[in-house]
Write a protein that holds these residues in place. Structure first.
Motif, PDB file in Angstrom:
ATOM      1  N   ALA A  15       0.830  -1.204   0.000  1.00 46.23           N
ATOM      2  CA  ALA A  15       0.000   0.000   0.000  1.00 46.23           C
ATOM      3  C   ALA A  15       0.866   1.256   0.000  1.00 46.23           C
ATOM      4  CB  ALA A  15      -0.934  -0.014   1.209  1.00 46.23           C
ATOM      5  N   ILE A  16       1.980   1.235   0.723  1.00 46.51           N
ATOM      6  CA  ILE A  16       2.882   2.386   0.759  1.00 46.51           C
ATOM      7  C   ILE A  16       3.508   2.622  -0.619  1.00 46.51           C
ATOM      8  CG2 ILE A  16       5.083   3.245   1.699  1.00 46.51           C
ATOM      9  CD1 ILE A  16       4.219   1.959   4.393  1.00 46.51           C
ATOM     10  N   ALA A  17       3.896   1.545  -1.296  1.00 45.32           N
ATOM     11  CA  ALA A  17       4.448   1.685  -2.648  1.00 45.32           C
ATOM     12  C   ALA A  17       3.420   2.331  -3.579  1.00 45.32           C
ATOM     13  CB  ALA A  17       4.864   0.317  -3.190  1.00 45.32           C
ATOM     14  N   GLY A  18       2.177   1.899  -3.493  1.00 48.20           N
ATOM     15  CA  GLY A  18       1.112   2.500  -4.293  1.00 48.20           C
ATOM     16  C   GLY A  18       0.874   3.957  -3.919  1.00 48.20           C
ATOM     17  N   ALA A  19       0.992   4.264  -2.633  1.00 48.46           N
ATOM     18  CA  ALA A  19       0.810   5.643  -2.163  1.00 48.46           C
ATOM     19  C   ALA A  19       1.875   6.559  -2.762  1.00 48.46           C
ATOM     20  CB  ALA A  19       0.866   5.689  -0.636  1.00 48.46           C
ATOM     21  N   ILE A  20       3.098   6.066  -2.880  1.00 47.98           N
ATOM     22  CA  ILE A  20       4.180   6.867  -3.456  1.00 47.98           C
ATOM     23  C   ILE A  20       3.882   7.185  -4.927  1.00 47.98           C
ATOM     24  CG2 ILE A  20       6.631   6.831  -4.113  1.00 47.98           C
ATOM     25  CD1 ILE A  20       7.096   5.250  -1.446  1.00 47.98           C
ATOM     26  N   ILE A  21       3.396   6.194  -5.665  1.00 48.27           N
ATOM     27  CA  ILE A  21       3.058   6.422  -7.081  1.00 48.27           C
ATOM     28  C   ILE A  21       1.919   7.435  -7.189  1.00 48.27           C
ATOM     29  CG2 ILE A  21       2.120   5.345  -9.174  1.00 48.27           C
ATOM     30  CD1 ILE A  21       3.704   2.817  -8.358  1.00 48.27           C
ATOM     31  N   LEU A  22       0.885   7.293  -6.356  1.00 45.95           N
ATOM     32  CA  LEU A  22      -0.223   8.244  -6.374  1.00 45.95           C
ATOM     33  C   LEU A  22       0.255   9.645  -6.001  1.00 45.95           C
ATOM     34  CD1 LEU A  22      -3.111   6.169  -4.750  1.00 45.95           C
ATOM     35  CD2 LEU A  22      -2.811   6.754  -7.153  1.00 45.95           C
ATOM     36  N   PHE A  23       1.186   9.731  -5.054  1.00 51.47           N
ATOM     37  CA  PHE A  23       1.755  11.012  -4.641  1.00 51.47           C
ATOM     38  C   PHE A  23       2.449  11.688  -5.823  1.00 51.47           C
ATOM     39  CE2 PHE A  23       5.067  13.730  -2.851  1.00 51.47           C
ATOM     40  CZ  PHE A  23       4.357  14.449  -1.901  1.00 51.47           C
ATOM     41  N   LEU A  24       3.242  10.914  -6.552  1.00 50.07           N
ATOM     42  CA  LEU A  24       3.951  11.462  -7.710  1.00 50.07           C
ATOM     43  C   LEU A  24       2.980  11.907  -8.804  1.00 50.07           C
ATOM     44  CD1 LEU A  24       6.969   8.985  -7.883  1.00 50.07           C
ATOM     45  CD2 LEU A  24       6.988  11.366  -7.117  1.00 50.07           C
ATOM     46  N   LEU A  25       1.899  11.152  -8.999  1.00 50.52           N
ATOM     47  CA  LEU A  25       0.871  11.563  -9.963  1.00 50.52           C
ATOM     48  C   LEU A  25       0.246  12.899  -9.545  1.00 50.52           C
ATOM     49  CD1 LEU A  25      -1.089   8.300 -10.791  1.00 50.52           C
ATOM     50  CD2 LEU A  25       0.046   9.788 -12.420  1.00 50.52           C
ATOM     51  N   ASN A  76      -7.998  22.210 -16.648  1.00 53.76           N
ATOM     52  CA  ASN A  76      -6.829  22.613 -15.858  1.00 53.76           C
ATOM     53  C   ASN A  76      -7.185  22.838 -14.396  1.00 53.76           C
ATOM     54  OD1 ASN A  76      -4.899  22.434 -17.871  1.00 53.76           O
ATOM     55  ND2 ASN A  76      -5.180  24.557 -18.539  1.00 53.76           N
ATOM     56  N   ILE A  77      -8.318  23.500 -14.159  1.00 54.74           N
ATOM     57  CA  ILE A  77      -8.755  23.732 -12.777  1.00 54.74           C
ATOM     58  C   ILE A  77      -9.041  22.395 -12.092  1.00 54.74           C
ATOM     59  CG2 ILE A  77     -10.641  24.648 -11.362  1.00 54.74           C
ATOM     60  CD1 ILE A  77     -10.791  26.964 -13.451  1.00 54.74           C
ATOM     61  N   LEU A  78      -9.789  21.533 -12.782  1.00 61.26           N
ATOM     62  CA  LEU A  78     -10.122  20.219 -12.237  1.00 61.26           C
ATOM     63  C   LEU A  78      -8.856  19.417 -11.962  1.00 61.26           C
ATOM     64  CD1 LEU A  78     -12.888  19.024 -11.637  1.00 61.26           C
ATOM     65  CD2 LEU A  78     -12.775  17.818 -13.802  1.00 61.26           C
ATOM     66  N   ARG A  79      -7.890  19.517 -12.851  1.00 60.53           N
ATOM     67  CA  ARG A  79      -6.623  18.795 -12.710  1.00 60.53           C
ATOM     68  C   ARG A  79      -5.891  19.213 -11.436  1.00 60.53           C
ATOM     69  NH1 ARG A  79      -1.185  19.611 -15.410  1.00 60.53           N
ATOM     70  NH2 ARG A  79      -0.320  17.520 -15.457  1.00 60.53           N
ATOM     71  N   LYS A  80      -5.811  20.509 -11.174  1.00 58.89           N
ATOM     72  CA  LYS A  80      -5.109  21.008  -9.980  1.00 58.89           C
ATOM     73  C   LYS A  80      -5.844  20.595  -8.702  1.00 58.89           C
ATOM     74  CE  LYS A  80      -2.241  23.908 -12.303  1.00 58.89           C
ATOM     75  NZ  LYS A  80      -1.049  23.315 -12.777  1.00 58.89           N
ATOM     76  N   VAL A  81      -7.172  20.749  -8.710  1.00 54.24           N
ATOM     77  CA  VAL A  81      -7.964  20.398  -7.528  1.00 54.24           C
ATOM     78  C   VAL A  81      -7.816  18.913  -7.210  1.00 54.24           C
ATOM     79  CG1 VAL A  81     -10.330  20.166  -6.649  1.00 54.24           C
ATOM     80  CG2 VAL A  81      -9.618  22.277  -7.779  1.00 54.24           C
ATOM     81  N   PHE A  82      -7.953  18.062  -8.238  1.00 55.04           N
ATOM     82  CA  PHE A  82      -7.851  16.629  -7.996  1.00 55.04           C
ATOM     83  C   PHE A  82      -6.412  16.190  -7.751  1.00 55.04           C
ATOM     84  CE2 PHE A  82     -12.229  16.509  -9.414  1.00 55.04           C
ATOM     85  CZ  PHE A  82     -12.755  15.576  -8.538  1.00 55.04           C
ATOM     86  N   GLY A  83      -5.454  16.988  -8.193  1.00 54.72           N
ATOM     87  CA  GLY A  83      -4.057  16.719  -7.851  1.00 54.72           C
ATOM     88  C   GLY A  83      -3.848  16.825  -6.347  1.00 54.72           C
ATOM     89  N   ILE A  84      -4.448  17.845  -5.764  1.00 54.63           N
ATOM     90  CA  ILE A  84      -4.358  18.026  -4.305  1.00 54.63           C
ATOM     91  C   ILE A  84      -5.083  16.885  -3.593  1.00 54.63           C
ATOM     92  CG2 ILE A  84      -5.086  19.503  -2.385  1.00 54.63           C
ATOM     93  CD1 ILE A  84      -4.552  21.895  -4.315  1.00 54.63           C
ATOM     94  N   LEU A  92      -5.561  13.883  -4.751  1.00 51.53           N
ATOM     95  CA  LEU A  92      -4.737  12.689  -4.941  1.00 51.53           C
ATOM     96  C   LEU A  92      -3.565  12.679  -3.961  1.00 51.53           C
ATOM     97  CD1 LEU A  92      -4.919  10.256  -6.815  1.00 51.53           C
ATOM     98  CD2 LEU A  92      -3.320  11.384  -8.339  1.00 51.53           C
ATOM     99  N   LEU A  93      -2.950  13.846  -3.742  1.00 47.65           N
ATOM    100  CA  LEU A  93      -1.875  13.939  -2.745  1.00 47.65           C
ATOM    101  C   LEU A  93      -2.402  13.570  -1.360  1.00 47.65           C
ATOM    102  CD1 LEU A  93       0.074  17.204  -3.679  1.00 47.65           C
ATOM    103  CD2 LEU A  93       0.867  14.853  -3.861  1.00 47.65           C
ATOM    104  N   ALA A  94      -3.585  14.071  -1.033  1.00 52.22           N
ATOM    105  CA  ALA A  94      -4.171  13.781   0.279  1.00 52.22           C
ATOM    106  C   ALA A  94      -4.462  12.288   0.434  1.00 52.22           C
ATOM    107  CB  ALA A  94      -5.447  14.598   0.479  1.00 52.22           C
ATOM    108  N   ILE A  95      -4.987  11.651  -0.632  1.00 50.81           N
ATOM    109  CA  ILE A  95      -5.255  10.211  -0.590  1.00 50.81           C
ATOM    110  C   ILE A  95      -3.942   9.446  -0.412  1.00 50.81           C
ATOM    111  CG2 ILE A  95      -6.013   8.228  -1.984  1.00 50.81           C
ATOM    112  CD1 ILE A  95      -8.134  10.153  -3.219  1.00 50.81           C
ATOM    113  N   ALA A  96      -2.898   9.868  -1.136  1.00 51.19           N
ATOM    114  CA  ALA A  96      -1.597   9.204  -1.044  1.00 51.19           C
ATOM    115  C   ALA A  96      -1.025   9.328   0.365  1.00 51.19           C
ATOM    116  CB  ALA A  96      -0.625   9.803  -2.063  1.00 51.19           C
ATOM    117  N   ILE A  97      -1.131  10.513   0.947  1.00 50.44           N
ATOM    118  CA  ILE A  97      -0.610  10.726   2.300  1.00 50.44           C
ATOM    119  C   ILE A  97      -1.402   9.910   3.309  1.00 50.44           C
ATOM    120  CG2 ILE A  97      -0.366  12.452   4.135  1.00 50.44           C
ATOM    121  CD1 ILE A  97       0.401  14.437   1.806  1.00 50.44           C
ATOM    122  N   LYS A  98      -2.729   9.845   3.134  1.00 49.17           N
ATOM    123  CA  LYS A  98      -3.569   9.035   4.035  1.00 49.17           C
ATOM    124  C   LYS A  98      -3.186   7.554   3.930  1.00 49.17           C
ATOM    125  CE  LYS A  98      -8.227   7.808   5.220  1.00 49.17           C
ATOM    126  NZ  LYS A  98      -9.426   7.305   4.644  1.00 49.17           N
TER     127      LYS A  98
END
Length: 192
Positions: free
Chosen positions: A78-88, A170-178, A180-186
């Motif tokens: 799960a941590i390995a997957g979280a790192i990939i999601l974080f990078l995305l 572009n707006i949707l991309r930035k919002v969902f990027g954040i 995605l970062l939150a999901i990866a960190i969780k």
């Protein structure tokens, strides 16, 4: 390997389907899909759906054994997957390219779309967790129902992109990027 449990109930299938739907979150992944479509020129919806399906079904049947074979626990996976999601997520927010792909290879349909976006660490760990509460057949049907929905979303991503326009995407991309970062960190925090 254990025998495949064939018992099934509508309530179990509905529960599994909803749980996997929230974890796969294909609707929330639309900005990533649009971004991949822009980079790659096209997305092979069928190929991505089939590969994700094969990964999830294999993980349902032999996931725990495969991880044990390599001496990997579910948390490390799960941590390995979280790192990939974080990078995305970083890629989406900063507008940089970390996942390079060959334009003609259509590899974006496999990495990062089929894995880890659709069949990622979150969905695989969820599948393993669901085995303790539901029959394998109920989980299999839940996976198939989710894959049908995934295919529909992937197939209509061009239409969705046109409706959003460049600014909206572009707006949707930035919002969902954040997000995605939150999901990866969780995922990272939960499994560390």
């Amino acid at each position: 390997m254990t025998d495949f449990d064939l018992s099934v109930s509508f309530k179990a299938v509905a529960s599994v389907t909803l749980i996997l739907f929230s974890v796969i979150d294909i609707v929330g992944s639309i900005p990533i899909i649009i971004d991949l479509r822009q980079k790659e020129g096209k997305i092979e919806s069928g190929k991505a759906t089939v590969v994700a399906g094969i990964i999830m079904i294999l993980f349902l049947i032999v996931g725990t054994q495969i991880l044990n074979l390599f001496g990997i626990d579910v948390n490390s996976f799960a941590i390995a997957g979280a790192i990939i999601l974080f990078l995305l997520g970083i890629e989406m927010i900063l507008g940089i390219v970390l996942f390079k792909s060959e334009p003609d290879a259509g590899s974006g349909s496999i990495v990062p779309l089929a894995f880890p976006l659709i069949a990622g660490a979150g969905s695989m760990t969820t599948i393993i967790s669901l085995k303790s509460e539901y029959s394998e057949m109920s989980i299999l049907l839940g996976i198939i129902l989710n894959l049908l929905f995934v295919y529909i979303v992937l197939k209509s991503s061009g239409w969705i992109q046109k409706k959003l326009g460049k600014g909206g995407a572009n707006i949707l991309r930035k919002v969902f990027g954040i997000i995605l970062l939150a999901i990866a960190i969780k995922l990272f925090k939960t499994n560390i």
